[in-house]
Scaffold this motif. Structure first.
Motif, PDB file in Angstrom:
ATOM      1  N   UNK A  66      -5.904   2.471   8.647  1.00  0.00           N
ATOM      2  CA  UNK A  66      -7.178   1.667   8.344  1.00  0.00           C
ATOM      3  C   UNK A  66      -6.943   0.857   7.003  1.00  0.00           C
ATOM      4  N   UNK A  67      -5.890   1.016   6.176  1.00  0.00           N
ATOM      5  CA  UNK A  67      -5.915   0.170   5.140  1.00  0.00           C
ATOM      6  C   UNK A  67      -5.301  -1.256   5.775  1.00  0.00           C
ATOM      7  N   UNK A  68      -4.104  -1.117   6.722  1.00  0.00           N
ATOM      8  CA  UNK A  68      -3.232  -2.081   7.005  1.00  0.00           C
ATOM      9  C   UNK A  68      -4.051  -2.884   8.087  1.00  0.00           C
ATOM     10  N   UNK A  69      -5.163  -2.334   8.578  1.00  0.00           N
ATOM     11  CA  UNK A  69      -6.000  -3.295   9.445  1.00  0.00           C
ATOM     12  C   UNK A  69      -6.458  -4.565   8.876  1.00  0.00           C
ATOM     13  N   UNK A  70      -6.727  -4.477   7.389  1.00  0.00           N
ATOM     14  CA  UNK A  70      -7.172  -5.700   6.695  1.00  0.00           C
ATOM     15  C   UNK A  70      -6.150  -5.992   5.484  1.00  0.00           C
ATOM     16  N   UNK A  71      -4.998  -5.210   5.593  1.00  0.00           N
ATOM     17  CA  UNK A  71      -4.092  -5.797   4.639  1.00  0.00           C
ATOM     18  C   UNK A  71      -2.464  -5.934   5.288  1.00  0.00           C
ATOM     19  N   UNK A  72      -1.785  -7.019   4.746  1.00  0.00           N
ATOM     20  CA  UNK A  72      -0.499  -7.312   5.363  1.00  0.00           C
ATOM     21  C   UNK A  72       0.530  -6.271   4.617  1.00  0.00           C
ATOM     22  N   UNK A  73       0.268  -5.907   3.389  1.00  0.00           N
ATOM     23  CA  UNK A  73       1.026  -5.135   2.535  1.00  0.00           C
ATOM     24  C   UNK A  73       0.239  -3.937   1.863  1.00  0.00           C
ATOM     25  N   UNK A  74       0.636  -2.921   1.277  1.00  0.00           N
ATOM     26  CA  UNK A  74      -0.131  -1.998   0.679  1.00  0.00           C
ATOM     27  C   UNK A  74      -0.876  -2.560  -0.662  1.00  0.00           C
ATOM     28  N   UNK A  75      -0.067  -3.464  -1.198  1.00  0.00           N
ATOM     29  CA  UNK A  75      -0.660  -3.696  -2.611  1.00  0.00           C
ATOM     30  C   UNK A  75      -0.345  -5.371  -3.021  1.00  0.00           C
ATOM     31  N   UNK A  76      -1.305  -6.086  -3.641  1.00  0.00           N
ATOM     32  CA  UNK A  76      -0.598  -7.336  -4.143  1.00  0.00           C
ATOM     33  C   UNK A  76      -0.508  -8.432  -3.222  1.00  0.00           C
ATOM     34  N   UNK A  77      -0.631  -8.296  -1.786  1.00  0.00           N
ATOM     35  CA  UNK A  77      -0.485  -8.958  -0.511  1.00  0.00           C
ATOM     36  C   UNK A  77       1.007  -9.337  -0.494  1.00  0.00           C
ATOM     37  N   UNK A  78       1.749  -8.790  -0.904  1.00  0.00           N
ATOM     38  CA  UNK A  78       3.179  -8.889  -0.791  1.00  0.00           C
ATOM     39  C   UNK A  78       4.002  -7.697  -0.807  1.00  0.00           C
ATOM     40  N   UNK A  79       5.391  -7.618  -0.356  1.00  0.00           N
ATOM     41  CA  UNK A  79       5.986  -6.724  -0.369  1.00  0.00           C
ATOM     42  C   UNK A  79       6.408  -6.212  -1.873  1.00  0.00           C
ATOM     43  N   UNK A  80       5.992  -4.732  -2.157  1.00  0.00           N
ATOM     44  CA  UNK A  80       6.319  -4.055  -3.321  1.00  0.00           C
ATOM     45  C   UNK A  80       7.002  -2.802  -3.006  1.00  0.00           C
ATOM     46  N   UNK A  81       7.095  -2.055  -4.109  1.00  0.00           N
ATOM     47  CA  UNK A  81       7.733  -0.636  -4.033  1.00  0.00           C
ATOM     48  C   UNK A  81       6.729   0.203  -3.054  1.00  0.00           C
TER      49      UNK A  81
END
Length: 218
Positions: free
Chosen positions: A143-158
């Protein structure tokens, strides 16, 4: 150079190796096979009384345990660290979710079904619960990734590294990802990152000289 006490096929250990590789940080790997009791020896327990891997020696006789705590430490002042207070809190939110919802279900299934010989027979009573809770966790991720490329901040994070550790092995322990297209796309996105390494890659050294990350041949 960091010393990382790690088990090759452990999802929690892999998260730390992946972060170190993505950050291009030199490190020495010391393989600890928890299935053979190597994390319960007096020597290892003196380093980590909980008897768990991963364990990172950050300086002489100074050890840091818990995979997500290690990720947080490594990410400080790097591109993998969320920048704003709310983004940091959101990263922690997902990292807590990973340890409380994903690791006890998908992670437990992976350990017993993929790593422990005869583990399926030993844990038949737990399979239904793992499947129910695991699919629930995967549904939250989808559900989260349907509207986000990454989990936080719009880019790869920890946060992504923490979530990747056990999500990417879900299909090795009876879970199907066919109903999770956004999750599958995110897995591919992670695997296309520069310096990405798979779980079966190892760091080898010869004559005391680091020769980098190389594929295991066995």
């Amino acid at each position: 150079m960091y010393k990382l006490y790690s088990m090759q096929r452990s999802g929690n250990s892999y998260k730390v190796r992946l972060a170190l590789a993505l950050l291009d940080i030199p490190f020495e790997v010391i393989e600890i096979d928890i299935l053979r009791g190597e994390s319960r020896t007096p020597d290892f327990l003196a380093k980590n009384p909980r008897g768990q891997v991963p364990l990172l020696e950050v300086s002489e006789q100074h050890y840091l345990a818990e995979s997500n705590a290690i990720l947080w430490y490594l990410a400080i002042d790097t591109a993998l660290a969320p920048k704003t207070p709310i983004e940091r809190a959101e990263a922690l939110q997902w990292m807590f979710f990973e340890q409380h919802a994903l690791e006890p279900s998908v992670g437990a299934a992976y350990f017993w079904l993929a790593l422990v010989r005869g583990g399926r027979d030993l844990q038949m009573h737990a399979l239904e619960d793992w499947m129910e809770r695991g699919y629930s966790a995967l549904g939250v991720i989808e559900a989260h990734l349907r509207t986000h490329d990454y989990f936080v901040a719009g880019h790869l994070t920890i946060a992504d590294i923490a979530m990747y550790g056990y999500t990417h092995v879900a299909e090795q322990c009876d879970f199907s990802l066919m109903e999770f297209p956004a999750l599958r796309t995110w897995l591919q996105r992670m695997e296309s990152e520069p310096r990405f390494v798979r779980m079966d890659w190892v760091r080898e050294a010869t004559a005391g000289k680091d020769i980098g990350l190389v594929a295991r041949v066995d």
